[in-house]
Design an enzyme around this catalytic site. Structure first.
Site, PDB file in Angstrom:
ATOM      1  N   ALA A   1       0.956  -1.093  -0.062  1.00 59.35           N
ATOM      2  CA  ALA A   1      -0.070   0.061   0.071  1.00 59.35           C
ATOM      3  C   ALA A   1       0.943   1.140   0.124  1.00 59.35           C
ATOM      4  O   ALA A   1       0.292   2.473  -0.180  1.00 59.35           O
ATOM      5  CB  ALA A   1      -0.674   0.074   1.050  1.00 59.35           C
ATOM      6  N   ARG A  56      13.277  -7.174  -7.962  1.00 60.43           N
ATOM      7  CA  ARG A  56      14.801  -7.990  -8.118  1.00 60.43           C
ATOM      8  C   ARG A  56      15.760  -6.726  -7.941  1.00 60.43           C
ATOM      9  O   ARG A  56      15.894  -5.762  -8.232  1.00 60.43           O
ATOM     10  CB  ARG A  56      14.720  -8.233  -9.855  1.00 60.43           C
ATOM     11  N   ARG A 104      17.664 -15.302 -10.609  1.00 64.73           N
ATOM     12  CA  ARG A 104      16.188 -15.594 -10.591  1.00 64.73           C
ATOM     13  C   ARG A 104      15.476 -16.555  -9.526  1.00 64.73           C
ATOM     14  O   ARG A 104      14.330 -16.211  -8.978  1.00 64.73           O
ATOM     15  CB  ARG A 104      15.821 -15.989 -12.174  1.00 64.73           C
ATOM     16  N   ASP A 154      -0.900  -5.929 -20.333  1.00 66.45           N
ATOM     17  CA  ASP A 154      -0.230  -6.471 -21.843  1.00 66.45           C
ATOM     18  C   ASP A 154      -1.568  -6.382 -22.794  1.00 66.45           C
ATOM     19  O   ASP A 154      -1.242  -6.056 -23.727  1.00 66.45           O
ATOM     20  CB  ASP A 154       0.194  -7.806 -21.478  1.00 66.45           C
ATOM     21  N   ARG A 179      -1.968  -2.869 -23.454  1.00 65.34           N
ATOM     22  CA  ARG A 179      -0.840  -2.320 -24.337  1.00 65.34           C
ATOM     23  C   ARG A 179      -1.085  -2.780 -25.825  1.00 65.34           C
ATOM     24  O   ARG A 179      -0.744  -1.991 -26.792  1.00 65.34           O
ATOM     25  CB  ARG A 179       0.383  -2.524 -23.716  1.00 65.34           C
ATOM     26  N   HIS A 205       2.710 -13.328 -17.418  1.00 62.64           N
ATOM     27  CA  HIS A 205       3.083 -11.672 -17.534  1.00 62.64           C
ATOM     28  C   HIS A 205       4.654 -11.300 -17.385  1.00 62.64           C
ATOM     29  O   HIS A 205       5.062 -11.370 -16.533  1.00 62.64           O
ATOM     30  CB  HIS A 205       2.254 -10.985 -16.548  1.00 62.64           C
TER      31      HIS A 205
HETATM   32  P1  NDP Z   1       5.384  -0.876  -7.221  1.00 61.45           P
HETATM   33  O1  NDP Z   1       4.264  -0.465  -6.546  1.00 61.45           O
HETATM   34  O2  NDP Z   1       5.915   0.117  -8.409  1.00 61.45           O
HETATM   35  O3  NDP Z   1       5.319  -2.379  -7.715  1.00 61.45           O
HETATM   36  C1  NDP Z   1       4.913  -3.555  -7.092  1.00 61.45           C
HETATM   37  C2  NDP Z   1       4.818  -4.687  -7.733  1.00 61.45           C
HETATM   38  O4  NDP Z   1       4.071  -4.752  -8.950  1.00 61.45           O
HETATM   39  C3  NDP Z   1       6.323  -5.085  -8.299  1.00 61.45           C
HETATM   40  O5  NDP Z   1       6.464  -6.455  -8.156  1.00 61.45           O
HETATM   41  C4  NDP Z   1       6.312  -4.751  -9.612  1.00 61.45           C
HETATM   42  O6  NDP Z   1       6.972  -5.867 -10.611  1.00 61.45           O
HETATM   43  C5  NDP Z   1       4.886  -5.082  -9.970  1.00 61.45           C
HETATM   44  N1  NDP Z   1       4.364  -5.005 -11.486  1.00 61.45           N
HETATM   45  C6  NDP Z   1       3.396  -5.414 -11.857  1.00 61.45           C
HETATM   46  N2  NDP Z   1       3.281  -4.947 -13.301  1.00 61.45           N
HETATM   47  C7  NDP Z   1       3.891  -3.686 -13.103  1.00 61.45           C
HETATM   48  C8  NDP Z   1       4.173  -2.709 -14.314  1.00 61.45           C
HETATM   49  N3  NDP Z   1       3.563  -2.526 -15.305  1.00 61.45           N
HETATM   50  N4  NDP Z   1       4.973  -1.589 -13.638  1.00 61.45           N
HETATM   51  C9  NDP Z   1       5.283  -1.698 -12.789  1.00 61.45           C
HETATM   52  N5  NDP Z   1       5.446  -2.600 -11.636  1.00 61.45           N
HETATM   53  C10 NDP Z   1       4.729  -3.615 -11.916  1.00 61.45           C
HETATM   54  O7  NDP Z   1       6.631  -1.238  -6.075  1.00 61.45           O
HETATM   55  P2  NDP Z   1       6.941  -0.173  -4.974  1.00 61.45           P
HETATM   56  O8  NDP Z   1       8.392  -0.692  -4.829  1.00 61.45           O
HETATM   57  O9  NDP Z   1       6.800   1.188  -5.144  1.00 61.45           O
HETATM   58  O10 NDP Z   1       6.084  -0.682  -3.756  1.00 61.45           O
HETATM   59  C11 NDP Z   1       5.977  -1.881  -3.175  1.00 61.45           C
HETATM   60  C12 NDP Z   1       5.357  -1.822  -2.054  1.00 61.45           C
HETATM   61  O11 NDP Z   1       5.379  -3.473  -1.576  1.00 61.45           O
HETATM   62  C13 NDP Z   1       6.441  -1.260  -0.910  1.00 61.45           C
HETATM   63  O12 NDP Z   1       5.722  -0.504  -0.062  1.00 61.45           O
HETATM   64  C14 NDP Z   1       6.896  -2.770  -0.091  1.00 61.45           C
HETATM   65  O13 NDP Z   1       7.193  -1.996   1.372  1.00 61.45           O
HETATM   66  C15 NDP Z   1       5.785  -3.531  -0.272  1.00 61.45           C
HETATM   67  N6  NDP Z   1       5.798  -4.865  -0.122  1.00 61.45           N
HETATM   68  C16 NDP Z   1       4.943  -5.346   0.885  1.00 61.45           C
HETATM   69  C17 NDP Z   1       5.120  -6.884   1.132  1.00 61.45           C
HETATM   70  C18 NDP Z   1       3.883  -7.172   2.214  1.00 61.45           C
HETATM   71  O14 NDP Z   1       3.057  -6.728   2.611  1.00 61.45           O
HETATM   72  N7  NDP Z   1       4.411  -8.334   2.784  1.00 61.45           N
HETATM   73  C19 NDP Z   1       6.055  -7.427   0.521  1.00 61.45           C
HETATM   74  C20 NDP Z   1       6.922  -7.052  -0.090  1.00 61.45           C
HETATM   75  C21 NDP Z   1       6.847  -5.378  -0.506  1.00 61.45           C
HETATM   76  P3  NDP Z   1       8.482  -5.461 -10.604  1.00 61.45           P
HETATM   77  O15 NDP Z   1       9.321  -5.674  -9.448  1.00 61.45           O
HETATM   78  O16 NDP Z   1       8.849  -6.507 -11.951  1.00 61.45           O
HETATM   79  O17 NDP Z   1       8.652  -3.909 -11.378  1.00 61.45           O
END
Ligand code: NDP
Length: 326
Positions: A12, A92, A98, A159, A162, A187
């Site tokens: 969030a 990542r 991976r 996708d 897009r 995806h």
């Molecule tokens: P984002 O909100 O930008 O992205 C979150 C996830 O969505 C990533 O895995 C990202 O993949 C994926 N994703 C899917 N489609 C897209 C797209 N088109 N563009 C971008 N992302 C996409 O990440 P933030 O780092 O800003 O925020 C993540 C939050 O999640 C943080 O607040 C963190 O603390 C939280 N978090 C919570 C967890 C929990 O509640 N247990 C566990 C881990 C994280 P990709 O990495 O490939 O970009």
């Protein structure tokens, strides 16, 4: 008045959530007559940032917002949830293999699947956005044995959208005129956006474009690598369009598509030769809160090749997490 719908969102404090939450509270997800309660999950170190987002949500004075829960406990976040949008995932990081990425996410989605199993509505609709989305959805589904497997889906809609926009531009037609697009598989850049059945105002788009080299050498790579192109251009990831696609996916699942096709990652029932349970992108129609996979689409040689690439990738991801699911 209608009973509020409980919408849980993980990650969030993140970028996608920053676009997503305001639209949910505004009624873009379930319609302007349905109040919502937001149940927000993030890691302990991110809760302060979630508080800040909620201050802004408060300041919008959304008429449909009937409550907000902020927590770092998945069972609290998923308590009686009708909808769960799982955005938070481990990105990542530099030098990460991976296998490590799969393992880190498997741990997160195992816990969240178990919490959904314990606390959520038995009809909860789960959408996984966090990558690797299909495999994360697979892990959550496997970790929630008391919930119907069909409740677990992964987002292929970005996708799909897009691809729609690329096709409309190429063919010189309105996006809204396009019907019957299918995005198959994972995806990831291996997804196969298939416009062989697509029509615009009833006319075949494939016949109108009539350019197989464009399909292979421009269209598919453009759609497959769009996320990277946006990071390159913007310096930030495609968070707003990802949030928009999440809204589209859940809204259509709940409210229906009126016969139209959308692409969703759903647990396979064995059709199209995809092993049962693998979360695979398919074309589907939605009605009365249920999706139905479009069956009987013939795959030509090129499609079979593309299909195999994306399926093999998903099978190897499933194999990569098999031990963690034992
Ligand atoms: P984002 O909100 O930008 O992205 C979150 C996830 O969505 C990533 O895995 C990202 O993949 C994926 N994703 C899917 N489609 C897209 C797209 N088109 N563009 C971008 N992302 C996409 O990440 P933030 O780092 O800003 O925020 C993540 C939050 O999640 C943080 O607040 C963190 O603390 C939280 N978090 C919570 C967890 C929990 O509640 N247990 C566990 C881990 C994280 P990709 O990495 O490939 O970009």
């Amino acid at each position: 008045a209608k009973t509020p719908v409980r919408v849980a969102v993980t990650g969030a404090a993140g970028q996608i959530a920053y676009s997503l939450l305001f639209r949910i509270a505004n009624g873009d997800l379930l319609g302007k007559d349905t109040p919502v309660i937001l149940q927000l999950l993030d890691l302990p170190q991110a809760l302060n940032a979630v508080n800040g987002v909620v201050m802004e949500i408060d300041d919008c004075a959304f008429p449909l917002l009937a409550g907000v829960v902020i927590t770092d406990d998945p069972e609290v976040a998923f308590k009686d949830a009708d909808i769960a949008i799982l955005v938070g995932a481990r990105p990542r990081s530099k030098g990460m293999e991976r296998a490590d990425l799969l393992a880190a996410n498997a741990a997160i989605f195992k816990v969240q699947g178990a919490a959904l199993n314990k606390a959520a509505s038995r009809d909860v609709k789960v959408l996984v956005v966090g990558n690797p989305a299909n495999t994360n959805a697979y892990i959550a589904m496997k970790s929630a044995p008391d919930l119907p497997a069909k409740n677990f889906t992964a987002m292929l809609r970005l996708d799909h959208n897009r691809a729609l926009s690329q096709l409309a531009a190429k063919a010189g037609v309105a996006v809204s005129s396009l019907e019957k697009l299918a995005v198959w598989g994972n995806h990831s850049p291996t997804m196969y956006a298939d416009y062989r059945a697509t029509t615009a105002n009833g006319e075949s788009i494939k016949a109108k474009i009539n350019d197989e080299a464009w399909n292979r050498d421009t269209f598919l790579p453009t759609v497959g690598k769009r996320g990277a192109a946006i990071i390159e251009a913007r310096g930030l990831s495609s968070a707003a369009s990802a949030a928009n696609a999440a809204i589209d996916h859940v809204r259509d699942w709940v409210l229906g598509t009126n016969g139209g096709w959308v692409s969703m990652g759903v647990p396979s029932d064995g059709s199209y030769g995809v092993p049962e349970g693998i979360i695979f992108g398919v074309p589907a129609t939605c009605e009365n809160g249920e999706y139905t996979v479009v069956k009987g689409i013939e795959l030509d040689e090129f499609s079979k090749e593309r299909f195999k690439i994306t399926l093999d990738e998903l099978l190897s991801e499933a194999e990569g997490v098999a031990d963690l699911l034992k």
